[in-house]
Design an enzyme around this catalytic site. Sequence first.
Site, mmCIF file in Angstrom:
data_model
loop_
_atom_site.group_PDB
_atom_site.id
_atom_site.type_symbol
_atom_site.label_atom_id
_atom_site.label_comp_id
_atom_site.label_asym_id
_atom_site.label_seq_id
_atom_site.Cartn_x
_atom_site.Cartn_y
_atom_site.Cartn_z
ATOM 1 N N SER A 23 0.689 -1.144 -0.122
ATOM 2 C CA SER A 23 0.068 0.058 -0.124
ATOM 3 C C SER A 23 0.728 1.325 -0.038
ATOM 4 O O SER A 23 0.569 2.064 -0.789
ATOM 5 C CB SER A 23 -0.965 -0.069 1.173
ATOM 6 O OG SER A 23 -1.827 -1.084 1.160
ATOM 7 N N ARG A 99 -14.071 -4.821 -13.658
ATOM 8 C CA ARG A 99 -14.399 -4.465 -12.133
ATOM 9 C C ARG A 99 -14.468 -2.989 -12.504
ATOM 10 O O ARG A 99 -13.883 -2.136 -13.277
ATOM 11 C CB ARG A 99 -12.822 -4.395 -11.461
ATOM 12 C CG ARG A 99 -12.570 -5.951 -11.164
ATOM 13 C CD ARG A 99 -11.211 -6.000 -10.486
ATOM 14 N NE ARG A 99 -11.243 -5.550 -9.267
ATOM 15 C CZ ARG A 99 -10.151 -5.660 -8.271
ATOM 16 N NH1 ARG A 99 -9.180 -6.295 -8.723
ATOM 17 N NH2 ARG A 99 -10.264 -4.875 -7.221
ATOM 18 N N SER A 146 -11.842 3.019 -1.446
ATOM 19 C CA SER A 146 -11.063 4.224 -0.990
ATOM 20 C C SER A 146 -9.936 4.347 -2.240
ATOM 21 O O SER A 146 -9.245 5.443 -2.079
ATOM 22 C CB SER A 146 -10.380 3.602 0.419
ATOM 23 O OG SER A 146 -9.693 2.438 0.404
ATOM 24 N N GLN A 147 -9.690 3.317 -2.883
ATOM 25 C CA GLN A 147 -8.713 3.651 -4.024
ATOM 26 C C GLN A 147 -9.002 4.724 -5.024
ATOM 27 O O GLN A 147 -8.239 5.381 -5.460
ATOM 28 C CB GLN A 147 -8.295 2.222 -4.789
ATOM 29 C CG GLN A 147 -7.463 1.357 -3.795
ATOM 30 C CD GLN A 147 -7.192 -0.182 -4.665
ATOM 31 O OE1 GLN A 147 -7.428 -0.280 -5.623
ATOM 32 N NE2 GLN A 147 -6.771 -0.894 -3.773
ATOM 33 N N ASP A 298 -9.189 -6.021 3.901
ATOM 34 C CA ASP A 298 -8.217 -7.031 3.383
ATOM 35 C C ASP A 298 -7.986 -8.452 4.571
ATOM 36 O O ASP A 298 -7.292 -9.207 4.400
ATOM 37 C CB ASP A 298 -7.053 -6.609 3.099
ATOM 38 C CG ASP A 298 -7.124 -5.827 1.744
ATOM 39 O OD1 ASP A 298 -8.072 -6.206 1.142
ATOM 40 O OD2 ASP A 298 -6.406 -5.084 1.056
ATOM 41 N N ARG A 329 -14.764 -12.456 -2.947
ATOM 42 C CA ARG A 329 -14.164 -13.212 -1.685
ATOM 43 C C ARG A 329 -15.319 -13.709 -0.888
ATOM 44 O O ARG A 329 -15.068 -14.840 -0.178
ATOM 45 C CB ARG A 329 -13.419 -11.954 -1.111
ATOM 46 C CG ARG A 329 -12.192 -11.693 -1.678
ATOM 47 C CD ARG A 329 -11.235 -10.855 -1.253
ATOM 48 N NE ARG A 329 -10.005 -10.696 -1.781
ATOM 49 C CZ ARG A 329 -9.123 -9.792 -1.420
ATOM 50 N NH1 ARG A 329 -9.163 -8.873 -0.530
ATOM 51 N NH2 ARG A 329 -7.893 -9.682 -2.172
ATOM 52 N N ARG A 377 -5.082 -13.727 -1.616
ATOM 53 C CA ARG A 377 -5.443 -13.581 0.145
ATOM 54 C C ARG A 377 -6.110 -14.752 0.183
ATOM 55 O O ARG A 377 -6.131 -15.332 1.432
ATOM 56 C CB ARG A 377 -6.281 -12.394 0.225
ATOM 57 C CG ARG A 377 -5.311 -11.090 0.260
ATOM 58 C CD ARG A 377 -5.798 -9.832 1.180
ATOM 59 N NE ARG A 377 -5.180 -8.831 0.704
ATOM 60 C CZ ARG A 377 -4.121 -8.309 1.272
ATOM 61 N NH1 ARG A 377 -3.262 -9.038 1.967
ATOM 62 N NH2 ARG A 377 -3.438 -7.153 0.640
ATOM 63 N N LYS A 401 1.181 -11.541 -5.952
ATOM 64 C CA LYS A 401 0.623 -10.496 -5.910
ATOM 65 C C LYS A 401 0.739 -9.294 -4.909
ATOM 66 O O LYS A 401 0.900 -8.260 -5.088
ATOM 67 C CB LYS A 401 -0.911 -10.422 -6.132
ATOM 68 C CG LYS A 401 -1.806 -9.215 -6.230
ATOM 69 C CD LYS A 401 -3.186 -9.661 -6.500
ATOM 70 C CE LYS A 401 -4.097 -8.243 -6.567
ATOM 71 N NZ LYS A 401 -3.803 -7.266 -7.780
#
Length: 420
Positions: A23, A99, A146-147, A298, A329, A377, A401
């Site tokens: 990040s 996406r 938030s990105q 996450d 997920r 993840r 990743k």
Amino acid sequence: MTTYHITAPRQLHADIQLPASKSISNRALIIHALSGGGELPSNLSDCDDTEVIIRALSDMPETIDIGAAGTAMRFMTALLAATERGTHTLTGTERMRHRPIRLLVDALRRLGADISYAGEEGFPPLRISGRRLEGGPVEIAGNISSQFISALLMIGPMLERGLTLRLTGEIISRPYIDLTLWTMREFGADAEWTDVDTISVAPRPYRPRPYLIENDWSAASYWYEMVALAEDPEAEVRLHGLMDGSKQGDSSVRYLFSLLGVRTTFESKEPGRPTTVTLRKNGHCVPRLEYDFVNAPDLAQTFVVTCCALGVPFRFTGLHTLRIKETDRIQALKTELLKLGYVIESRGDSELSWDGNADLSPLTFPPSPIATYKDHRMALSFAPLALCRPIAISDPQVVTKSYPRFWDDLQSAAFEIHNS
């Protein structure tokens, strides 16, 4: 497809050099480019997402393929729109092309950006012609990603009128927004919250500077999981390069895992300096766990898997962004945990719960490999289950990743990994 069969050691003792924060690395790279370049930040992450940004900023080809890196897609969209770097097509994997990115594109267009869709409306690929943007006030929903917000904030100092960003509705993942603002200020930006829903960024250019990236609290979470699951009462893991008082939202993992039996000890608490963190069992575990992951989505997979393995019923909320990550997920967790006898309930798009009951009778032995759905993840959060039962992970290289050395680190901790 490659499958790893993982066997855990009887005793857990490990000394791990964690990867650098993905990040912070990705934010520092974008800000470094906007500041005019010079020496790259040190201790950059070696994960796929960061490598994609490094290559894009270095080569700047007409077509920039960011693969599956969602952060790179959002951050590069804003950077290319707000700088005079020519015209580029920004694309990615098949999943990336589904996406949504409309909210970010619409906000950038309101600031004067020249962006068009090269495929399906509202989704990558994007055709972006860079120009100097006027800036000023703009609104964006606070409950999507938030990105998107971070991408807009980081170009704020480069806009002629700066940026006044108002976030509408619920604001999720606030620690990631604060991490962006903190990193911006490290490079000389004048950026701050001026109201509960408003952030102001002055039109004051970044200043290039040497910059050290701290290590990754998200990566630490999987070692916390291992200590929690280990039967060895003397289990101990030393993690290097973490910082007390870190701005990383996932540093909350230390508090959450204290509820699941893990004690955290810092070798040094000198402000702003990385140190060594030691994890040991504390002998206490709550009978039930409820938590809102809106600010640390996450971590959700790690805690869902850990609680199931420990037999701790849970109710986790604030998970609505999990549907639009590398995979869905929420569905992936339900599907893969069912292979292990855990029936996870979902409610809408934002809640997962488990009543503490497991049905092991219909299971095959060994159980079917855990599918990873091209999601790092999934592999990272399920691998520690080897401490409780035989576990196999399909397509294990997805960990590149965010944590490329994960399997090597497991082997250094005496885990055995067999490839088939």
